[in-house]
Design a protein around this motif. Structure first.
Motif, mmCIF file in Angstrom:
data_model
loop_
_atom_site.group_PDB
_atom_site.id
_atom_site.type_symbol
_atom_site.label_atom_id
_atom_site.label_comp_id
_atom_site.label_asym_id
_atom_site.label_seq_id
_atom_site.Cartn_x
_atom_site.Cartn_y
_atom_site.Cartn_z
ATOM 1 N N PRO A 1 0.608 -1.172 -0.009
ATOM 2 C CA PRO A 1 0.156 -0.153 -0.054
ATOM 3 C C PRO A 1 0.847 1.134 0.089
ATOM 4 O O PRO A 1 2.159 1.161 0.490
ATOM 5 N N HIS A 2 0.275 2.303 -0.433
ATOM 6 C CA HIS A 2 1.106 3.599 -0.539
ATOM 7 C C HIS A 2 1.884 4.005 0.831
ATOM 8 O O HIS A 2 3.079 4.175 0.712
ATOM 9 N N ILE A 3 1.034 3.960 1.767
ATOM 10 C CA ILE A 3 1.683 4.287 3.113
ATOM 11 C C ILE A 3 1.510 3.105 3.927
ATOM 12 O O ILE A 3 0.226 2.770 4.304
ATOM 13 N N LEU A 4 2.413 2.372 4.445
ATOM 14 C CA LEU A 4 2.249 1.328 5.388
ATOM 15 C C LEU A 4 2.896 1.312 6.679
ATOM 16 O O LEU A 4 4.382 1.360 6.596
ATOM 17 N N ALA A 5 2.282 1.042 7.705
ATOM 18 C CA ALA A 5 2.960 0.860 8.920
ATOM 19 C C ALA A 5 3.052 -0.518 9.450
ATOM 20 O O ALA A 5 2.284 -1.334 9.493
ATOM 21 N N ARG A 6 4.472 -0.931 9.343
ATOM 22 C CA ARG A 6 4.557 -2.681 9.466
ATOM 23 C C ARG A 6 5.004 -2.673 10.886
ATOM 24 O O ARG A 6 6.166 -2.030 11.638
ATOM 25 N N LEU B 1 6.683 2.418 5.807
ATOM 26 C CA LEU B 1 6.951 2.170 4.204
ATOM 27 C C LEU B 1 5.970 2.968 3.349
ATOM 28 O O LEU B 1 4.882 3.052 3.592
ATOM 29 N N ILE B 2 6.616 3.642 2.297
ATOM 30 C CA ILE B 2 6.130 4.434 1.230
ATOM 31 C C ILE B 2 6.405 3.749 0.052
ATOM 32 O O ILE B 2 7.515 3.785 -0.477
ATOM 33 N N ASP B 3 5.252 3.151 -0.538
ATOM 34 C CA ASP B 3 5.318 2.455 -1.847
ATOM 35 C C ASP B 3 6.488 1.369 -1.587
ATOM 36 O O ASP B 3 7.176 0.934 -2.526
ATOM 37 N N ASP C 1 8.713 15.864 4.805
ATOM 38 C CA ASP C 1 9.722 15.585 3.789
ATOM 39 C C ASP C 1 9.309 14.498 2.822
ATOM 40 O O ASP C 1 9.697 14.307 1.713
ATOM 41 N N ASN C 2 8.756 13.462 3.506
ATOM 42 C CA ASN C 2 8.437 12.299 2.759
ATOM 43 C C ASN C 2 6.908 12.564 2.048
ATOM 44 O O ASN C 2 6.443 11.270 1.295
ATOM 45 N N GLU D 1 -3.545 17.207 22.111
ATOM 46 C CA GLU D 1 -3.118 15.880 21.860
ATOM 47 C C GLU D 1 -2.610 15.487 20.157
ATOM 48 O O GLU D 1 -2.790 16.144 19.420
ATOM 49 N N MET D 2 -2.156 14.461 20.228
ATOM 50 C CA MET D 2 -1.547 13.758 19.079
ATOM 51 C C MET D 2 -2.139 12.511 18.514
ATOM 52 O O MET D 2 -2.570 11.722 19.458
ATOM 53 N N ARG D 3 -2.441 12.253 17.323
ATOM 54 C CA ARG D 3 -3.069 10.997 16.930
ATOM 55 C C ARG D 3 -2.460 10.653 15.290
ATOM 56 O O ARG D 3 -2.289 11.749 14.759
ATOM 57 N N ILE D 4 -2.590 9.439 15.057
ATOM 58 C CA ILE D 4 -2.316 9.121 13.609
ATOM 59 C C ILE D 4 -3.828 8.947 13.118
ATOM 60 O O ILE D 4 -4.703 8.343 13.465
ATOM 61 N N ASN D 5 -3.898 9.266 11.915
ATOM 62 C CA ASN D 5 -5.144 9.179 11.277
ATOM 63 C C ASN D 5 -5.198 7.697 10.520
ATOM 64 O O ASN D 5 -4.536 7.644 9.723
ATOM 65 N N PRO D 6 -5.985 6.824 11.047
ATOM 66 C CA PRO D 6 -5.800 5.583 10.528
ATOM 67 C C PRO D 6 -6.480 5.249 9.015
ATOM 68 O O PRO D 6 -6.313 4.336 8.433
ATOM 69 N N ASP D 7 -7.234 6.401 8.808
ATOM 70 C CA ASP D 7 -7.846 6.158 7.499
ATOM 71 C C ASP D 7 -6.864 6.697 6.285
ATOM 72 O O ASP D 7 -7.384 6.706 5.123
ATOM 73 N N LYS D 8 -5.876 7.118 6.481
ATOM 74 C CA LYS D 8 -4.585 7.703 5.515
ATOM 75 C C LYS D 8 -3.297 6.815 5.537
ATOM 76 O O LYS D 8 -2.510 7.225 5.005
ATOM 77 N N LEU D 9 -3.336 5.590 6.275
ATOM 78 C CA LEU D 9 -2.292 4.717 6.051
ATOM 79 C C LEU D 9 -3.001 3.080 6.384
ATOM 80 O O LEU D 9 -3.846 3.279 6.880
ATOM 81 N N ASP D 10 -2.270 2.330 5.930
ATOM 82 C CA ASP D 10 -2.329 1.052 6.009
ATOM 83 C C ASP D 10 -1.557 0.413 7.161
ATOM 84 O O ASP D 10 -0.365 0.890 7.426
ATOM 85 N N SER D 11 -1.925 -0.652 7.865
ATOM 86 C CA SER D 11 -0.938 -1.466 8.809
ATOM 87 C C SER D 11 -1.371 -2.763 8.871
ATOM 88 O O SER D 11 -2.498 -3.140 8.873
ATOM 89 N N ASP D 12 -0.408 -3.565 9.106
ATOM 90 C CA ASP D 12 -0.671 -5.007 9.441
ATOM 91 C C ASP D 12 -1.467 -5.109 10.632
ATOM 92 O O ASP D 12 -2.229 -5.911 10.965
#
Length: 269
Positions: free
Chosen positions: A125-130, A138-140, A202-203, A215-226
């Motif tokens: 996937p374009h943006i993947l958190a492994r 990973l990006i691409d 930068d990426n 607060e900080m958060r990751i938007n899970p709709d904008k990346l994929d993850s195993d």
């Protein structure tokens, strides 16, 4: 689509191979009467699906499936047997299909279609958190390089929270354990946050991180993850999980234990 078939009975093997060749979606089929030859083949060739007889004398289909998954975690497994009592063992290793002999073309087609539907739409996937094993973004398909290790760990911690917001103090406590969150460390942690924001920007993926209302958060709709795939019951993610989650970070042990419990429940069919 490429398929390998393994059955120690030559007549059954030939029947399955021929039925696979009749399907339009199948481009190539390889048949093996000896499981060891199938293992050797997969070490040097790709295959999307393995159709395996369970009851074989030298190596049963369950053991063979485990070996094939070690070589190619993405391969889908369809078991073939004349004995229905093997079904529970088959699903314990997350098989995508199960066929009782004798099979017909329509049943085979349905099982193959189901196996394909369970695969992830894209290997990278374009943006993947492994998160299985060590953590990487990973990006691409290419790992992102972070200027600071703590910035990478902060991102990992936010991915672990699956979109939930966390305060600076909570994130600091996770990353620095017993360190005192005094003015000096607050300033140091601000450097970590700015470094993370810069690396993501930068990426070209700066929008996956949101900071507002303290607060900080990751938007899970904008990346994929195993991690997210496993939680949602994705068969491929379940197959790839080996009990190790973000191994470098002590705080990840809580989620690792939860994932282990979840996968164990899925095995108790």
């Amino acid at each position: 689509m490429k398929i390998i078939c393994v059955d120690d009975e030559e007549l059954v093997l030939n029947l399955v191979v021929n039925k696979c060749n009749e399907l339009e979606e199948v481009s190539e089929v390889e048949g093996f009467s000896n499981p060891l030859n199938a293992i050797k083949y997969l070490k040097s060739s790709e295959a999307d699906i393995a159709i395996l007889d369970i009851d074989m004398p030298e190596m049963n289909g369950i053991s063979l499936a485990i070996r094939l998954k070690e070589i190619n975690p993405d391969i889908s497994i369809i078991f073939l047997t004349g004995y229905s009592h093997y079904a529970i063992e088959a699903f314990k290793i997350h098989a995508q299909g199960y066929l009782l002999k004798p099979i017909n073309k329509e049943q085979l087609k349905n099982e193959i279609s189901y196996a394909v539907s369970k695969k992830a739409p894209s290997k990278y996937p374009h943006i993947l958190a492994r998160t299985f094993g060590d953590f990487d973004l990973l990006i691409d398909g290419t790992p992102v390089s972070f200027e600071r290790l703590k910035s990478k760990e902060l991102l990992a911690f936010l991915v672990d929270k699956s979109g939930a917001g966390v305060t600076r103090a909570v994130a600091f406590a996770a990353l620095y354990e017993d360190a005192l969150y005094d003015r000096k460390m607050q300033k140091q942690f601000d450097v970590i946050i700015r470094s993370l924001k810069k690396t993501l920007k930068d990426n070209g993926v700066g929008d996956i991180l949101e900071i507002k209302s303290g607060e900080m958060r990751i938007n899970p709709d904008k990346l994929d993850s195993d991690l997210y795939q496993l939680i949602n019951g994705n068969a491929q993610a379940i197959n790839e999980y080996r009990g190790e989650y973000m191994s470098s970070y002590y705080w990840a042990s809580i989620t690792e234990a939860a994932l282990s419990r979840q996968t164990e429940k899925r095995l108790d069919i």
